[in-house]
Enzyme design. Structure first.
Site, PDB file in Angstrom:
ATOM      1  N   CYS A  63       0.857  -1.202   0.000  1.00  0.00           N
ATOM      2  CA  CYS A  63       0.000   0.000   0.000  1.00  0.00           C
ATOM      3  C   CYS A  63       0.893   1.253   0.000  1.00  0.00           C
ATOM      4  O   CYS A  63       1.670   1.457   0.952  1.00  0.00           O
ATOM      5  CB  CYS A  63      -0.912   0.003   1.219  1.00  0.00           C
ATOM      6  SG  CYS A  63      -1.735  -1.591   1.474  1.00  0.00           S
ATOM      7  N   CYS A  66       1.351   3.587   3.048  1.00  0.00           N
ATOM      8  CA  CYS A  66       1.495   3.036   4.400  1.00  0.00           C
ATOM      9  C   CYS A  66       2.934   2.914   4.889  1.00  0.00           C
ATOM     10  O   CYS A  66       3.764   2.211   4.298  1.00  0.00           O
ATOM     11  CB  CYS A  66       0.821   1.672   4.469  1.00  0.00           C
ATOM     12  SG  CYS A  66       0.805   1.050   6.171  1.00  0.00           S
ATOM     13  N   CYS A 103     -10.097   0.771  18.872  1.00  0.00           N
ATOM     14  CA  CYS A 103      -9.773   0.130  17.596  1.00  0.00           C
ATOM     15  C   CYS A 103      -8.361  -0.420  17.629  1.00  0.00           C
ATOM     16  O   CYS A 103      -7.406   0.315  17.902  1.00  0.00           O
ATOM     17  CB  CYS A 103      -9.859   1.145  16.462  1.00  0.00           C
ATOM     18  SG  CYS A 103     -11.379   2.073  16.477  1.00  0.00           S
ATOM     19  N   CYS A 195     -16.845  -1.428   9.200  1.00  0.00           N
ATOM     20  CA  CYS A 195     -16.227  -0.103   9.180  1.00  0.00           C
ATOM     21  C   CYS A 195     -15.406  -0.055   7.908  1.00  0.00           C
ATOM     22  O   CYS A 195     -14.434  -0.803   7.769  1.00  0.00           O
ATOM     23  CB  CYS A 195     -15.337   0.076  10.414  1.00  0.00           C
ATOM     24  SG  CYS A 195     -14.370   1.598  10.365  1.00  0.00           S
ATOM     25  N   ARG A 267     -16.569   9.100  10.086  1.00  0.00           N
ATOM     26  CA  ARG A 267     -15.466   9.387  11.009  1.00  0.00           C
ATOM     27  C   ARG A 267     -14.384  10.238  10.352  1.00  0.00           C
ATOM     28  O   ARG A 267     -13.808   9.835   9.328  1.00  0.00           O
ATOM     29  CB  ARG A 267     -14.869   8.075  11.528  1.00  0.00           C
ATOM     30  CG  ARG A 267     -15.936   7.192  12.194  1.00  0.00           C
ATOM     31  CD  ARG A 267     -15.360   5.970  12.877  1.00  0.00           C
ATOM     32  NE  ARG A 267     -16.416   5.038  13.228  1.00  0.00           N
ATOM     33  CZ  ARG A 267     -17.134   5.071  14.369  1.00  0.00           C
ATOM     34  NH1 ARG A 267     -16.890   6.001  15.265  1.00  0.00           N
ATOM     35  NH2 ARG A 267     -18.086   4.179  14.603  1.00  0.00           N
TER      36      ARG A 267
HETATM   37  N1  SAM Z   1      -3.358  -4.072   7.618  1.00  0.00           N
HETATM   38  C1  SAM Z   1      -4.720  -3.816   7.787  1.00  0.00           C
HETATM   39  C2  SAM Z   1      -5.382  -3.317   6.521  1.00  0.00           C
HETATM   40  O1  SAM Z   1      -4.724  -2.743   5.681  1.00  0.00           O
HETATM   41  O2  SAM Z   1      -6.598  -3.489   6.406  1.00  0.00           O
HETATM   42  C3  SAM Z   1      -5.015  -2.861   8.914  1.00  0.00           C
HETATM   43  C4  SAM Z   1      -4.188  -1.643   9.189  1.00  0.00           C
HETATM   44  S1  SAM Z   1      -4.191  -0.356   7.952  1.00  0.00           S
HETATM   45  C5  SAM Z   1      -2.906   0.684   8.573  1.00  0.00           C
HETATM   46  C6  SAM Z   1      -5.735   0.501   8.157  1.00  0.00           C
HETATM   47  C7  SAM Z   1      -6.045   1.660   7.248  1.00  0.00           C
HETATM   48  O3  SAM Z   1      -5.309   2.806   7.640  1.00  0.00           O
HETATM   49  C8  SAM Z   1      -5.730   1.528   5.778  1.00  0.00           C
HETATM   50  O4  SAM Z   1      -6.704   0.817   5.094  1.00  0.00           O
HETATM   51  C9  SAM Z   1      -5.698   2.968   5.321  1.00  0.00           C
HETATM   52  O5  SAM Z   1      -6.973   3.363   4.856  1.00  0.00           O
HETATM   53  C10 SAM Z   1      -5.328   3.732   6.583  1.00  0.00           C
HETATM   54  N2  SAM Z   1      -3.997   4.340   6.461  1.00  0.00           N
HETATM   55  C11 SAM Z   1      -2.813   3.691   6.529  1.00  0.00           C
HETATM   56  N3  SAM Z   1      -1.790   4.551   6.353  1.00  0.00           N
HETATM   57  C12 SAM Z   1      -2.335   5.777   6.172  1.00  0.00           C
HETATM   58  C13 SAM Z   1      -1.784   7.068   5.931  1.00  0.00           C
HETATM   59  N4  SAM Z   1      -0.465   7.265   5.825  1.00  0.00           N
HETATM   60  N5  SAM Z   1      -2.627   8.107   5.795  1.00  0.00           N
HETATM   61  C14 SAM Z   1      -3.971   7.912   5.900  1.00  0.00           C
HETATM   62  N6  SAM Z   1      -4.530   6.711   6.117  1.00  0.00           N
HETATM   63  C15 SAM Z   1      -3.739   5.660   6.244  1.00  0.00           C
HETATM   64 FE1  SF4 Z   2      -1.414  -2.098   3.647  1.00  0.00          FE
HETATM   65 FE2  SF4 Z   2      -0.276  -0.959   5.763  1.00  0.00          FE
HETATM   66 FE3  SF4 Z   2      -2.497  -2.465   6.119  1.00  0.00          FE
HETATM   67 FE4  SF4 Z   2      -0.167  -3.586   5.471  1.00  0.00          FE
HETATM   68  S1  SF4 Z   2      -0.603  -2.446   7.342  1.00  0.00           S
HETATM   69  S2  SF4 Z   2      -2.137  -3.996   4.528  1.00  0.00           S
HETATM   70  S3  SF4 Z   2       0.799  -2.088   4.108  1.00  0.00           S
HETATM   71  S4  SF4 Z   2      -2.341  -0.544   4.989  1.00  0.00           S
END
Ligand code: SAM
Ligand code: SF4
Ligand code: DTB
Length: 345
Positions: A63, A66, A103, A195, A267
């Site tokens: 992603c 991320c 959460c 969610c 949210r």
């Molecule tokens: N790994 C799991 C997943 O991706 O579903 C859960 C954790 S992930 C960090 C949850 C969400 O956080 C992501 O789907 C994304 O929408 C959001 N997110 C992650 N990094 C972000 C960032 N730098 N800015 C804004 N939203 C972010």
């Molecule tokens: Fe994607 Fe980050 Fe969630 Fe991993 S933790 S699935 S890299 S959003």
């Protein structure tokens, strides 16, 4: 709260109609969002949620936004699964600070089997025992895992679609949009509330935002919770130098989500640290009714609690005192009698 007749929830939104909502003159968009907001919600209240990263970094997905992806070199320190005791201590503190939803986020592509999963299930039970809503985001789930989480009393599962199906491939290549939809389906099947939301400011067009809203608003039932994030750009990720989205675009996105999914919790999620009080106030006017409280999201900073208290005071608003979303049917937990079943047709 004044009572108005409730409009029917729709699940047949088409792109041109969503586009015309998103493009409305802002005062008109806000007026329409306000009108539906107060039919379903108390406009003076927001829910305080607290986020905790229970497993950090080293994620195999790519992603682009991320900082926890193993594909990029960022400052995030990886950490294994947190203990149940420590997690519950954090939840208790958050509860004491006014959060009614806790959460737990884990940087997994999919939830693991075995001991680690059992540990998460224990966390869910513990958070529910504190009288809070429990939400998890652990990546993809099997049906069995979704059922086990439901049985433990999980209130909600967070699994974002992030953007339109068309733009998705620019942001994530290691999994498909359909896989996200499949996990969401399993969560529904288990009776856990959904969610699901997305991120703005990743270089997507307004048309992509329409595409995301269409995917969300045509789910039946609507996701009970719709997090709208602004990209927090993090050094080392491919989106590190992405120009920040205009805050008024966020206000529009929230207003449109409110109009399309009037009964859901919308949210105001990541990105508040860079926003003025006035921009956040406009998000509440547009129908946002939840914020993450506490100085940390998962790995990035968030406004200090005191600053948020001052903001709500200044706006004459307050935190909701009770949870708002009911736990799954058939879960081992007896619901708090003040909890209303949120939603939906
Ligand atoms: N790994 C799991 C997943 O991706 O579903 C859960 C954790 S992930 C960090 C949850 C969400 O956080 C992501 O789907 C994304 O929408 C959001 N997110 C992650 N990094 C972000 C960032 N730098 N800015 C804004 N939203 C972010
Ligand atoms: Fe994607 Fe980050 Fe969630 Fe991993 S933790 S699935 S890299 S959003
Ligand atoms: C969501 O939509 N936003 C939250 C929650 N769901 C899990 C996560 C925001 C993460 C922001 C980047 C970070 O702190 O790592």
């Amino acid at each position: 709260m004044t009572s108005y007749p409730k409009p029917a929830l729709r699940h047949d939104w088409q792109a041109p109609e969503i586009s015309s909502i998103l493009d409305l003159p802002l005062p008109e968009l806000l007026f329409r969002a306000q009108a539906v907001h107060r039919v379903f919600h108390n406009p003076a209240e927001v829910q305080g949620c607290s986020l905790l990263s229970i497993k950090t970094g080293g994620c195999p997905e790519d992603c682009a936004y991320c900082p926890q992806s193993a594909h990029y070199k960022t400052d995030v320190q990886s950490a294994g699964l947190m203990s149940v005791a420590e997690t519950l201590r954090m939840a208790e503190t958050a509860h004491g600070n006014g959060a009614t939803r806790f959460c737990m986020g884990a940087a997994w592509r999919d939830a693991p089997e075995g001991e680690e999963f059992e540990q998460v299930v224990e966390m869910v039970r513990g958070v529910r025992r504190l009288g809070m809503e429990a939400c998890c985001t652990l990546g993809m789930l099997t049906q069995r895992q979704a059922d086990q989480l439901a049985e433990a009393g999980l209130t909600a599962y967070n699994h974002n679609l992030d953007t339109s199906p068309e733009f998705y491939g620019e942001i994530i290549t290691t999994r498909r949009y359909e896989e996200r939809l499949e996990t969401l389906e399993r969560v529904r099947q288990a009776g856990v509330t959904v969610c699901c939301g997305g991120i703005i400011g990743m270089g997507e067009s307004r048309q992509d935002r329409v595409g995301l809203l269409r995917e969300l608003a045509n789910q039946k039932p609507h996701p009970e919770s719709v997090p709208i994030n602004m990209l927090v750009s993090v050094e080392g990720t491919p989106l590190a130098n992405q120009k920040q989205a205009d805050h008024l675009e966020l206000v529009r996105m929230i207003g449109a989500a409110r109009i399309l999914m009037p009964a859901s919790m919308v949210r105001l999620s990541a990105g508040r640290l860079s926003m003025s009080d006035e921009a956040q106030a406009l998000c509440f006017v547009a129908g946002a009714n939840s914020v993450f409280m506490g100085d940390r999201l998962l790995t990035t900073p968030n406004p200090e609690m005191d600053r948020d208290r001052q903001l709500l005071d200044k706006l004459g608003m307050r935190l909701m005192e009770e949870p708002v979303t009911a736990a799954p049917h058939g879960s081992a937990l007896i619901e708090n009698s003040t909890v209303a079943t949120a939603n939906h047709g």
